[in-house]
Motif scaffolding. Sequence first.
Motif, PDB file in Angstrom:
ATOM      1  N   SER A 133       0.833  -1.209   0.000  1.00  0.00           N
ATOM      2  CA  SER A 133       0.000   0.000   0.000  1.00  0.00           C
ATOM      3  C   SER A 133       0.864   1.254   0.000  1.00  0.00           C
ATOM      4  CB  SER A 133      -0.917   0.016   1.225  1.00  0.00           C
ATOM      5  OG  SER A 133      -0.164   0.284   2.403  1.00  0.00           O
ATOM      6  N   GLY A 134       2.121   1.108   0.439  1.00  0.00           N
ATOM      7  CA  GLY A 134       3.025   2.253   0.478  1.00  0.00           C
ATOM      8  C   GLY A 134       2.865   3.124   1.710  1.00  0.00           C
ATOM      9  N   THR A 135       1.946   2.768   2.609  1.00  0.00           N
ATOM     10  CA  THR A 135       1.739   3.536   3.827  1.00  0.00           C
ATOM     11  C   THR A 135       2.847   3.214   4.829  1.00  0.00           C
ATOM     12  OG1 THR A 135      -0.641   3.452   3.457  1.00  0.00           O
ATOM     13  CG2 THR A 135       0.103   4.025   5.683  1.00  0.00           C
ATOM     14  N   ALA A 136       3.511   4.236   5.341  1.00  0.00           N
ATOM     15  CA  ALA A 136       4.591   4.051   6.311  1.00  0.00           C
ATOM     16  C   ALA A 136       4.072   3.315   7.535  1.00  0.00           C
ATOM     17  CB  ALA A 136       5.172   5.394   6.718  1.00  0.00           C
ATOM     18  N   GLY A 137       4.823   2.362   8.006  1.00  0.00           N
ATOM     19  CA  GLY A 137       4.453   1.620   9.202  1.00  0.00           C
ATOM     20  C   GLY A 137       3.506   0.465   8.975  1.00  0.00           C
ATOM     21  N   GLU A 138       3.170   0.167   7.734  1.00  0.00           N
ATOM     22  CA  GLU A 138       2.322  -0.990   7.450  1.00  0.00           C
ATOM     23  C   GLU A 138       3.184  -2.106   6.883  1.00  0.00           C
ATOM     24  OE1 GLU A 138      -1.250  -0.479   5.241  1.00  0.00           O
ATOM     25  OE2 GLU A 138      -1.918   1.185   6.483  1.00  0.00           O
ATOM     26  N   ALA A 139       2.966  -3.306   7.381  1.00  0.00           N
ATOM     27  CA  ALA A 139       3.769  -4.446   6.971  1.00  0.00           C
ATOM     28  C   ALA A 139       2.902  -5.560   6.410  1.00  0.00           C
ATOM     29  CB  ALA A 139       4.563  -4.975   8.163  1.00  0.00           C
ATOM     30  N   ALA A 140       3.521  -6.377   5.587  1.00  0.00           N
ATOM     31  CA  ALA A 140       2.874  -7.573   5.049  1.00  0.00           C
ATOM     32  C   ALA A 140       3.658  -8.781   5.548  1.00  0.00           C
ATOM     33  CB  ALA A 140       2.877  -7.533   3.528  1.00  0.00           C
ATOM     34  N   PHE A 141       2.975  -9.722   6.122  1.00  0.00           N
ATOM     35  CA  PHE A 141       3.597 -10.939   6.637  1.00  0.00           C
ATOM     36  C   PHE A 141       3.296 -12.091   5.696  1.00  0.00           C
ATOM     37  CE2 PHE A 141       2.994  -8.191  10.243  1.00  0.00           C
ATOM     38  CZ  PHE A 141       4.164  -8.348  10.967  1.00  0.00           C
ATOM     39  N   THR A 142       4.285 -12.945   5.477  1.00  0.00           N
ATOM     40  CA  THR A 142       4.102 -14.123   4.635  1.00  0.00           C
ATOM     41  C   THR A 142       4.545 -15.354   5.404  1.00  0.00           C
ATOM     42  OG1 THR A 142       4.512 -12.827   2.640  1.00  0.00           O
ATOM     43  CG2 THR A 142       4.686 -15.217   2.441  1.00  0.00           C
ATOM     44  N   GLY A 159       4.616 -33.044   2.311  1.00  0.00           N
ATOM     45  CA  GLY A 159       4.741 -33.791   3.563  1.00  0.00           C
ATOM     46  C   GLY A 159       4.436 -32.981   4.804  1.00  0.00           C
ATOM     47  N   CYS A 160       4.662 -31.666   4.761  1.00  0.00           N
ATOM     48  CA  CYS A 160       4.508 -30.834   5.956  1.00  0.00           C
ATOM     49  C   CYS A 160       3.168 -30.104   6.041  1.00  0.00           C
ATOM     50  CB  CYS A 160       5.653 -29.827   6.042  1.00  0.00           C
ATOM     51  SG  CYS A 160       7.289 -30.593   6.155  1.00  0.00           S
ATOM     52  N   THR A 161       2.548 -29.803   4.916  1.00  0.00           N
ATOM     53  CA  THR A 161       1.288 -29.065   4.923  1.00  0.00           C
ATOM     54  C   THR A 161       0.198 -29.775   5.725  1.00  0.00           C
ATOM     55  OG1 THR A 161       1.798 -27.960   2.856  1.00  0.00           O
ATOM     56  CG2 THR A 161      -0.527 -28.064   3.467  1.00  0.00           C
ATOM     57  N   PRO A 162       0.060 -31.104   5.647  1.00  0.00           N
ATOM     58  CA  PRO A 162      -0.996 -31.752   6.440  1.00  0.00           C
ATOM     59  C   PRO A 162      -0.844 -31.543   7.950  1.00  0.00           C
ATOM     60  CG  PRO A 162      -0.224 -33.237   4.737  1.00  0.00           C
ATOM     61  CD  PRO A 162       0.711 -32.059   4.743  1.00  0.00           C
ATOM     62  N   LEU A 163       0.369 -31.247   8.414  1.00  0.00           N
ATOM     63  CA  LEU A 163       0.586 -31.025   9.848  1.00  0.00           C
ATOM     64  C   LEU A 163       0.087 -29.649  10.282  1.00  0.00           C
ATOM     65  CD1 LEU A 163       4.201 -32.464  10.133  1.00  0.00           C
ATOM     66  CD2 LEU A 163       2.049 -33.613  10.687  1.00  0.00           C
ATOM     67  N   THR A 164       0.137 -28.678   9.380  1.00  0.00           N
ATOM     68  CA  THR A 164      -0.303 -27.306   9.659  1.00  0.00           C
ATOM     69  C   THR A 164      -1.040 -26.778   8.431  1.00  0.00           C
ATOM     70  OG1 THR A 164       1.843 -26.514   8.922  1.00  0.00           O
ATOM     71  CG2 THR A 164       1.560 -26.789  11.286  1.00  0.00           C
ATOM     72  N   PRO A 165      -2.222 -27.301   8.132  1.00  0.00           N
ATOM     73  CA  PRO A 165      -2.892 -26.992   6.874  1.00  0.00           C
ATOM     74  C   PRO A 165      -3.217 -25.517   6.644  1.00  0.00           C
ATOM     75  CG  PRO A 165      -4.342 -28.231   8.318  1.00  0.00           C
ATOM     76  CD  PRO A 165      -2.997 -28.220   8.960  1.00  0.00           C
ATOM     77  N   ASN A 166      -3.336 -24.720   7.691  1.00  0.00           N
ATOM     78  CA  ASN A 166      -3.679 -23.314   7.529  1.00  0.00           C
ATOM     79  C   ASN A 166      -2.501 -22.376   7.799  1.00  0.00           C
ATOM     80  OD1 ASN A 166      -6.437 -23.761   6.851  1.00  0.00           O
ATOM     81  ND2 ASN A 166      -6.797 -24.240   9.010  1.00  0.00           N
ATOM     82  N   PHE A 167      -1.299 -22.914   7.915  1.00  0.00           N
ATOM     83  CA  PHE A 167      -0.152 -22.085   8.272  1.00  0.00           C
ATOM     84  C   PHE A 167       0.083 -20.957   7.276  1.00  0.00           C
ATOM     85  CE2 PHE A 167       4.398 -21.067   8.390  1.00  0.00           C
ATOM     86  CZ  PHE A 167       4.510 -20.682   9.704  1.00  0.00           C
ATOM     87  N   ASP A 168      -0.094 -21.215   5.999  1.00  0.00           N
ATOM     88  CA  ASP A 168       0.162 -20.175   4.997  1.00  0.00           C
ATOM     89  C   ASP A 168      -0.863 -19.030   5.041  1.00  0.00           C
ATOM     90  OD1 ASP A 168      -1.939 -21.699   4.003  1.00  0.00           O
ATOM     91  OD2 ASP A 168      -1.207 -21.655   1.935  1.00  0.00           O
ATOM     92  N   LYS A 169      -1.891 -19.185   5.869  1.00  0.00           N
ATOM     93  CA  LYS A 169      -2.894 -18.129   6.006  1.00  0.00           C
ATOM     94  C   LYS A 169      -2.648 -17.252   7.240  1.00  0.00           C
ATOM     95  CE  LYS A 169      -6.171 -20.935   3.512  1.00  0.00           C
ATOM     96  NZ  LYS A 169      -5.109 -21.772   2.983  1.00  0.00           N
ATOM     97  N   VAL A 170      -1.613 -17.593   8.030  1.00  0.00           N
ATOM     98  CA  VAL A 170      -1.270 -16.802   9.197  1.00  0.00           C
ATOM     99  C   VAL A 170      -0.897 -15.398   8.757  1.00  0.00           C
ATOM    100  CG1 VAL A 170       0.429 -16.542  11.048  1.00  0.00           C
ATOM    101  CG2 VAL A 170      -0.527 -18.790  10.549  1.00  0.00           C
ATOM    102  N   GLY A 171      -1.453 -14.404   9.405  1.00  0.00           N
ATOM    103  CA  GLY A 171      -1.139 -13.023   9.084  1.00  0.00           C
ATOM    104  C   GLY A 171      -1.967 -12.425   7.971  1.00  0.00           C
ATOM    105  N   LYS A 172      -2.889 -13.196   7.434  1.00  0.00           N
ATOM    106  CA  LYS A 172      -3.723 -12.673   6.331  1.00  0.00           C
ATOM    107  C   LYS A 172      -5.120 -12.420   6.792  1.00  0.00           C
ATOM    108  CE  LYS A 172      -0.916 -14.696   2.917  1.00  0.00           C
ATOM    109  NZ  LYS A 172      -0.520 -15.169   1.788  1.00  0.00           N
TER     110      LYS A 172
END
Length: 123
Positions: free
Chosen positions: A91-100, A110-123
């Motif tokens: 967004s270009g706004t100072a102080g705003e971050a994007a987490f991945t 092999g690892c996704t079934p252990l934490t199926p929603n991990f890639d959605k953390v921070g969204k």
Amino acid sequence: MKLQQAYISEAVAVGNWVIIGYSGPGTANANKLGSSATNFTYSDDGSYNGTTNTAALGATAINGWSATNKANLNDCPAGKNWTVSVKASESGTAGEAAFTAAIASANTAGCTPLTPNFDKVGK
């Protein structure tokens, strides 16, 4: 991520674990930039200025958190398989971050079934 976002909104920089007041699960390492539990080692993998313990919030992502499984977990091989990185929001706004949040691409199946929603953390 909430501690990091709060720090970023005030300092417009990414802080390491010590400066944002985070401690990982289990027993903290001597430098407090990591911790160890029975099955995992957690660490702050960012590249920070040694004096300020911060890094500029910019377009290049900083790895601020990772989890490494110490042994194979079913079909998920041992190794650094979970990470969270942070960079400036588009967004270009100072102080705003994007987490991945990501699972190591080589071990996604092999690892996704252990934490199926991990890639959605921070969204």
